[in-house]
Design a protein around this motif. Structure first.
Motif, short mmCIF file in Angstrom:
data_model
loop_
_atom_site.label_atom_id
_atom_site.label_comp_id
_atom_site.label_asym_id
_atom_site.label_seq_id
_atom_site.Cartn_x
_atom_site.Cartn_y
_atom_site.Cartn_z
N GLU A 114 19.71 -27.79 52.36
CA GLU A 114 18.53 -28.40 52.97
C GLU A 114 17.46 -27.36 53.29
N ARG A 115 17.89 -26.18 53.73
CA ARG A 115 16.95 -25.12 54.09
C ARG A 115 16.13 -24.65 52.89
N HIS A 116 16.76 -24.60 51.71
CA HIS A 116 16.09 -24.04 50.55
C HIS A 116 15.48 -25.09 49.62
N SER A 117 15.67 -26.37 49.91
CA SER A 117 15.06 -27.42 49.09
C SER A 117 13.59 -27.57 49.44
N ASP A 118 12.79 -27.92 48.45
CA ASP A 118 11.39 -28.25 48.71
C ASP A 118 10.93 -29.26 47.66
N GLU A 127 28.18 -26.11 56.18
CA GLU A 127 27.38 -24.91 55.95
C GLU A 127 26.66 -24.97 54.61
N ARG A 163 25.73 -27.68 53.05
CA ARG A 163 24.66 -28.67 53.19
C ARG A 163 23.47 -28.10 53.96
N GLU A 164 23.75 -27.34 55.01
CA GLU A 164 22.66 -26.75 55.80
C GLU A 164 21.83 -25.79 54.95
N GLN A 165 22.51 -24.96 54.15
CA GLN A 165 21.81 -24.02 53.28
C GLN A 165 21.01 -24.76 52.20
N ASP A 188 19.44 -18.04 47.80
CA ASP A 188 18.50 -17.42 48.73
C ASP A 188 17.10 -17.62 48.16
N GLY A 189 16.10 -17.00 48.78
CA GLY A 189 14.74 -17.18 48.32
C GLY A 189 14.51 -16.73 46.89
#
Length: 253
Positions: free
Chosen positions: A48-52, A42, A44-46, A16-17
Motif C-alpha cells: 500500500e505504501r508504494h502503490s500509486d 507487513e 500488505r503495508e509495504q 523500495d522506491g
C-alpha cells in the motif's frame, strides 16, 4: 473496440522506491510483491505504501510447504488472513482455497522447491496458473515448465522473480483486461483471462538472469537455514505467537 492490456510482473521479492521507478520505466502496471519469510500484514503495508496511480503493488505470499529438504512453494494472491511457512502442502492448499485466493505454482520442476508434473496433474482442479517463464530459472527449466503447462491444460504466467532490483520488469504477464486493484488480479487469475507471457531478450537480459541464478547460493546459505530453525520464532514460523496455534495440526516443524 480495443481490449485493455495490463502488464503484471507476477512475482518480485524486493520493494523500495528504486524498484517502483524501475517497474514504471519498464512499462509494468502491476507488481506482485511476495518476499520470503514475511507475514502478510507487513507485505500488505509495504504494498500500500508504494502503490500509486501509475503502479499497483499487490501483496502475495510464496508459502513454503513441507520441510526444508523437500519443500514445495505455492504463490497465493488474494489472501485475507496470514498463512505460515513450513506447514503441510494439504494444509496450505486448504487454507488458500478457503480464503478464496488465487493459487499459482511458481518455478515448477525447479530443484527441490517446486511442484512437479505428478503434483500439478493431481491438483490441477485447484491450480489457477503455472509459471512458464521465471527470469531466475535456467532455460531448460523454463522450457520444461511450458511442456508441463501444455500437458496439464492450465493457464500460464511469467515473472521476473526479482530478488535484485535490476531484474524487475525483465519478464511479465500481459493480461487482456484492466487490473486496477487486488481483486481484479485475483479474478483474472481464477477466471483464466486470456494472457501472454512476455520477457526481454539480449545480452543484458542474460546477464541479469545469471545474476539472479547466482543469488540462489545466498538464499540457501547455511546461515539462513540456521537462523530459521534455531530461533523458532521467525515471523512466518507456524509456532509464532501471531498464529495463535491455529496451524499446529499441519506444522512440519
Amino acid at each position: 473496440m480495443t481490449t485493455a492490456t495490463t502488464r503484471v510482473d507476477m512475482h518480485v521479492k524486493t520493494l523500495d522506491g528504486r524498484v517502483v521507478e524501475r517497474a514504471k520505466a519498464r512499462g509494468i502496471d502491476v507488481l506482485v510483491y511476495a518476499p520470503h519469510f514475511t507475514r502478510l500484514p507487513e507485505i500488505r503495508e509495504q504494498a500500500e505504501r508504494h502503490s500509486d496511480a501509475d503502479l499497483l503493488i499487490v501483496p502475495g505470499r510464496e508459502i513454503f510447504t513441507g520441510n526444508w529438504q523437500n519443500r514445495r512453494h505455492l504463490l497465493a494472491v488474494g489472501l485475507s488472513s496470514p498463512v505460515p511457512d513450513f506447514i503441510s502442502f494439504e494444509g496450505a492448499l486448504s487454507e488458500i482455497v478457503e480464503q478464496g485466493a488465487a493459487l499459482c505454482v511458481p518455478h515448477p520442476t525447479l530443484l527441490n522447491v517446486s511442484l512437479g508434473r505428478p503434483e500439478i496433474r493431481a491438483y490441477a482442479d485447484h491450480i489457477d496458473a503455472v509459471e512458464t517463464y521465471n527470469a531466475k530459472s535456467p532455460p531448460h527449466v523454463n522450457s520444461r515448465s511450458k511442456r508441463v503447462v501444455e500437458e496439464a491444460g492450465l493457464p500460464a504466467f511469467g515473472s521476473s522473480y526479482a530478488h535484485l532490483r535490476g531484474t524487475v520488469g525483465e519478464a511479465w504477464t500481459a493480461f487482456d483486461t484492466e487490473i486496477e486493484q487486488e481483486t481484479d488480479l485475483v479474478e483474472a487469475l481464477v477466471s483464466g483471462v486470456d494472457r501472454r507471457v512476455v520477457h526481454r531478450s539480449g545480452p543484458q537480459h542474460r546477464l541479469r538472469r545469471l545474476a539472479e541464478f547466482a543469488h540462489l547460493g545466498y538464499e540457501n546459505s547455511w546461515g539462513k537455514i540456521d537462523r530459521l530453525f534455531l530461533s523458532g520464532t521467525e515471523p512466518t514460523h507456524p509456532d509464532h505467537i501471531a498464529y495463535g496455534g491455529r496451524f499446529d495440526d499441519v506444522a512440519v516443524y
